[in-house]
Design a protein around this motif. Structure first.
Motif, PDB file in Angstrom:
ATOM      1  N   GLY A 156       0.819  -1.209   0.000  1.00 40.97           N
ATOM      2  CA  GLY A 156       0.000   0.000   0.000  1.00 40.97           C
ATOM      3  C   GLY A 156       0.851   1.255   0.000  1.00 40.97           C
ATOM      4  N   MET A 157       1.930   1.248   0.776  1.00 37.47           N
ATOM      5  CA  MET A 157       2.836   2.393   0.796  1.00 37.47           C
ATOM      6  C   MET A 157       3.516   2.571  -0.558  1.00 37.47           C
ATOM      7  SD  MET A 157       4.559   1.825   4.574  1.00 37.47           S
ATOM      8  CE  MET A 157       5.645   3.247   4.427  1.00 37.47           C
ATOM      9  N   ASP A 158       3.884   1.453  -1.191  1.00 40.84           N
ATOM     10  CA  ASP A 158       4.509   1.528  -2.518  1.00 40.84           C
ATOM     11  C   ASP A 158       3.536   2.127  -3.530  1.00 40.84           C
ATOM     12  OD1 ASP A 158       6.778   0.259  -1.480  1.00 40.84           O
ATOM     13  OD2 ASP A 158       5.967  -1.725  -1.925  1.00 40.84           O
ATOM     14  N   GLY A 159       2.265   1.695  -3.447  1.00 41.09           N
ATOM     15  CA  GLY A 159       1.257   2.258  -4.348  1.00 41.09           C
ATOM     16  C   GLY A 159       1.070   3.745  -4.122  1.00 41.09           C
ATOM     17  N   ALA A 160       1.093   4.151  -2.854  1.00 39.71           N
ATOM     18  CA  ALA A 160       0.961   5.572  -2.533  1.00 39.71           C
ATOM     19  C   ALA A 160       2.163   6.354  -3.046  1.00 39.71           C
ATOM     20  CB  ALA A 160       0.808   5.756  -1.023  1.00 39.71           C
ATOM     21  N   ARG A 161       3.362   5.779  -2.894  1.00 41.91           N
ATOM     22  CA  ARG A 161       4.574   6.432  -3.416  1.00 41.91           C
ATOM     23  C   ARG A 161       4.454   6.661  -4.915  1.00 41.91           C
ATOM     24  NH1 ARG A 161       9.594   7.225  -1.557  1.00 41.91           N
ATOM     25  NH2 ARG A 161      10.336   6.911  -3.698  1.00 41.91           N
ATOM     26  N   PHE A 162       4.044   5.620  -5.624  1.00 39.40           N
ATOM     27  CA  PHE A 162       3.944   5.715  -7.081  1.00 39.40           C
ATOM     28  C   PHE A 162       2.917   6.769  -7.483  1.00 39.40           C
ATOM     29  CE2 PHE A 162       2.071   4.290 -11.143  1.00 39.40           C
ATOM     30  CZ  PHE A 162       3.211   4.339 -11.936  1.00 39.40           C
ATOM     31  N   LEU A 163       1.787   6.797  -6.805  1.00 39.40           N
ATOM     32  CA  LEU A 163       0.735   7.759  -7.130  1.00 39.40           C
ATOM     33  C   LEU A 163       1.199   9.189  -6.860  1.00 39.40           C
ATOM     34  CD1 LEU A 163      -2.187   8.291  -7.986  1.00 39.40           C
ATOM     35  CD2 LEU A 163      -2.864   8.003  -5.583  1.00 39.40           C
ATOM     36  N   VAL A 164       1.813   9.405  -5.695  1.00 37.30           N
ATOM     37  CA  VAL A 164       2.257  10.750  -5.323  1.00 37.30           C
ATOM     38  C   VAL A 164       3.345  11.247  -6.267  1.00 37.30           C
ATOM     39  CG1 VAL A 164       3.478  12.086  -3.551  1.00 37.30           C
ATOM     40  CG2 VAL A 164       1.596  10.575  -2.894  1.00 37.30           C
ATOM     41  N   ASN A 165       4.351  10.405  -6.518  1.00 37.06           N
ATOM     42  CA  ASN A 165       5.461  10.847  -7.352  1.00 37.06           C
ATOM     43  C   ASN A 165       5.077  10.982  -8.821  1.00 37.06           C
ATOM     44  OD1 ASN A 165       7.291  11.141  -5.284  1.00 37.06           O
ATOM     45  ND2 ASN A 165       8.192   9.114  -5.511  1.00 37.06           N
ATOM     46  N   THR A 166       4.121  10.173  -9.273  1.00 33.54           N
ATOM     47  CA  THR A 166       3.681  10.274 -10.660  1.00 33.54           C
ATOM     48  C   THR A 166       2.870  11.539 -10.894  1.00 33.54           C
ATOM     49  OG1 THR A 166       3.639   7.854 -10.876  1.00 33.54           O
ATOM     50  CG2 THR A 166       2.393   9.109 -12.498  1.00 33.54           C
ATOM     51  N   THR A 167       2.147  11.965  -9.897  1.00 26.07           N
ATOM     52  CA  THR A 167       1.308  13.166 -10.034  1.00 26.07           C
ATOM     53  C   THR A 167       2.051  14.405  -9.540  1.00 26.07           C
ATOM     54  OG1 THR A 167       0.268  12.625  -7.902  1.00 26.07           O
ATOM     55  CG2 THR A 167      -0.851  11.884  -9.908  1.00 26.07           C
ATOM     56  N   ALA A 168       2.209  14.535  -8.227  1.00 25.68           N
ATOM     57  CA  ALA A 168       2.870  15.710  -7.656  1.00 25.68           C
ATOM     58  C   ALA A 168       4.341  15.779  -8.048  1.00 25.68           C
ATOM     59  CB  ALA A 168       2.737  15.692  -6.129  1.00 25.68           C
ATOM     60  N   GLY A 169       4.940  14.623  -8.316  1.00 28.00           N
ATOM     61  CA  GLY A 169       6.356  14.583  -8.693  1.00 28.00           C
ATOM     62  C   GLY A 169       6.597  14.667 -10.176  1.00 28.00           C
ATOM     63  N   LEU A 170       5.561  15.044 -10.938  1.00 30.09           N
ATOM     64  CA  LEU A 170       5.689  15.258 -12.386  1.00 30.09           C
ATOM     65  C   LEU A 170       6.269  14.032 -13.094  1.00 30.09           C
ATOM     66  CD1 LEU A 170       7.042  18.938 -12.454  1.00 30.09           C
ATOM     67  CD2 LEU A 170       4.670  18.124 -12.538  1.00 30.09           C
ATOM     68  N   GLY A 171       5.565  12.913 -12.971  1.00 31.44           N
ATOM     69  CA  GLY A 171       5.994  11.696 -13.650  1.00 31.44           C
ATOM     70  C   GLY A 171       7.146  10.989 -12.964  1.00 31.44           C
ATOM     71  N   GLY A 172       7.438  11.371 -11.728  1.00 34.04           N
ATOM     72  CA  GLY A 172       8.513  10.731 -10.987  1.00 34.04           C
ATOM     73  C   GLY A 172       9.825  11.473 -11.022  1.00 34.04           C
ATOM     74  N   LEU A 173       9.867  12.626 -11.664  1.00 31.57           N
ATOM     75  CA  LEU A 173      11.113  13.404 -11.728  1.00 31.57           C
ATOM     76  C   LEU A 173      11.519  13.936 -10.361  1.00 31.57           C
ATOM     77  CD1 LEU A 173      10.544  15.427 -15.023  1.00 31.57           C
ATOM     78  CD2 LEU A 173      11.978  13.397 -14.697  1.00 31.57           C
ATOM     79  N   PHE A 174      10.540  14.127  -9.488  1.00 31.15           N
ATOM     80  CA  PHE A 174      10.801  14.611  -8.125  1.00 31.15           C
ATOM     81  C   PHE A 174      10.274  13.590  -7.123  1.00 31.15           C
ATOM     82  CE2 PHE A 174      10.333  18.305 -10.865  1.00 31.15           C
ATOM     83  CZ  PHE A 174      11.496  19.021 -10.590  1.00 31.15           C
ATOM     84  N   ASP A 175      11.084  13.295  -6.111  1.00 31.40           N
ATOM     85  CA  ASP A 175      10.704  12.307  -5.104  1.00 31.40           C
ATOM     86  C   ASP A 175       9.950  12.997  -3.973  1.00 31.40           C
ATOM     87  OD1 ASP A 175      10.419  10.107  -3.512  1.00 31.40           O
ATOM     88  OD2 ASP A 175      12.553   9.871  -3.049  1.00 31.40           O
ATOM     89  N   VAL A 176       8.713  13.380  -4.264  1.00 26.10           N
ATOM     90  CA  VAL A 176       7.883  14.065  -3.283  1.00 26.10           C
ATOM     91  C   VAL A 176       7.498  13.110  -2.159  1.00 26.10           C
ATOM     92  CG1 VAL A 176       5.732  15.336  -2.925  1.00 26.10           C
ATOM     93  CG2 VAL A 176       6.984  15.585  -5.094  1.00 26.10           C
ATOM     94  N   ALA A 177       7.322  11.836  -2.471  1.00 23.01           N
ATOM     95  CA  ALA A 177       6.853  10.854  -1.487  1.00 23.01           C
ATOM     96  C   ALA A 177       7.796  10.745  -0.291  1.00 23.01           C
ATOM     97  CB  ALA A 177       6.682   9.493  -2.149  1.00 23.01           C
ATOM     98  N   SER A 178       9.097  10.805  -0.535  1.00 22.48           N
ATOM     99  CA  SER A 178      10.045  10.701   0.576  1.00 22.48           C
ATOM    100  C   SER A 178       9.921  11.880   1.528  1.00 22.48           C
ATOM    101  CB  SER A 178      11.483  10.616   0.037  1.00 22.48           C
ATOM    102  OG  SER A 178      11.684   9.401  -0.657  1.00 22.48           O
ATOM    103  N   GLU A 179       9.478  13.009   1.008  1.00 21.56           N
ATOM    104  CA  GLU A 179       9.317  14.201   1.842  1.00 21.56           C
ATOM    105  C   GLU A 179       8.095  14.111   2.748  1.00 21.56           C
ATOM    106  OE1 GLU A 179      11.620  16.522   1.886  1.00 21.56           O
ATOM    107  OE2 GLU A 179      12.747  15.422   0.353  1.00 21.56           O
TER     108      GLU A 179
END
Length: 259
Positions: free
Chosen positions: A98-121
């Motif tokens: 579940g955490m991995d899914g949340a990471r992927f969702l957050v970074n794909t959206t707020a992180g602009l396709g994963g370019l920024f690691d927002v989830a770790s923050e």
């Protein structure tokens, strides 16, 4: 050399310099019955690395600004979350999945396709799971140590793990995204080459330190690979009876000269 996060040769560079922090298992002769083959293949891989991968990695580092390099690493790390999520689910680790899914969702959206690691923050840490670990979790033995051309340190279980991870990699399905087969191959190949260059560039220093520390480069990397995989399969909780003293690795290490 294998492209993607499953690049075993690159993973071992980092593992080799972190041996002191991992529980390890002794390498008996029965764990490496194919040593003659393995040493020859490692020599081939080392030459391939010297003549192609290192120059490419150094060129990539020279022309790539640090913020771009970080973005590229984050992008491929985000794609890798799909594999991590699936393997955590296959191991019954539903909370981590579940955490991995949340990471992927957050970074794909707020992180602009994963370019920024927002989830770790926001306290969603990155996990490390692959299909080799999943097989080990369910009791599949790794089998003898095996060095594969271009792919590096592995095992029979690791080879099946690599196939499973490839099947879980979204990049493997670029043919579904493009109507042209040529475009699909170009995109897939380009992404793979970029990932390989980025991974190799990130490990230039690690590989140098590991090589300089080892009297026997082959034995050192073999011990590092086996210990790393054992540590990961057990999620760091290696059974006491399977641990051994790191002094057993002394014969593979060069003496350190104090400055």
């Amino acid at each position: 050399m294998q492209i993607g996060k499953t690049n075993t040769m690159l993973n071992i560079f980092g593992a080799a310099v972190l041996l002191g922090g991992c529980a390890t298992t002794p390498v008996a002769d029965s764990q490496d019955p194919w040593e003659g083959w393995n040493r020859k293949v490692q020599t081939f891989n080392d030459r391939f690395d010297d003549y192609l991968m290192k120059p490419v990695a150094r060129g990539y580092r020279w022309i790539t600004p640090s913020f771009v390099d970080t973005g590229v690493s984050n992008f491929f790390g985000n794609i890798g979350e799909v594999r991590v999520l699936i393997n955590n689910a296959l191991q019954g680790k539903l909370l981590m999945a579940g955490m991995d899914g949340a990471r992927f969702l957050v970074n794909t959206t707020a992180g602009l396709g994963g370019l920024f690691d927002v989830a770790s923050e926001i306290d969603l840490p990155r996990h490390k799971e692959d299909f080799d670990q999943t097989l080990g979790y369910w009791g599949v033995e790794p089998g003898p140590y095996l060095v594969l051309p271009f792919l590096g340190p592995s095992s029979p279980r690791g080879l099946f793990g690599l196939l499973g991870d490839t099947a879980m990699n979204p990049i493997s399905y670029t043919g579904l995204y493009f109507t042209s087969a040529w475009t699909s191959r170009a995109v897939s190949g380009g992404l793979g080459a970029l990932n390989a260059a980025d991974l190799r560039a990130d490990n230039l220093e690690n590989e140098k330190i590991a090589s300089e520390a080892a009297l026997d480069r082959y034995a050192f990397f073999r011990a590092a690979y086996i210990s790393q995989r054992h540590y990961l399969v057990h999620d760091g909780n290696v059974p006491p009876e399977e641990e051994f003293n790191l002094d057993d690795l002394d014969e593979t290490l060069s003496p350190v000269t104090p400055y």
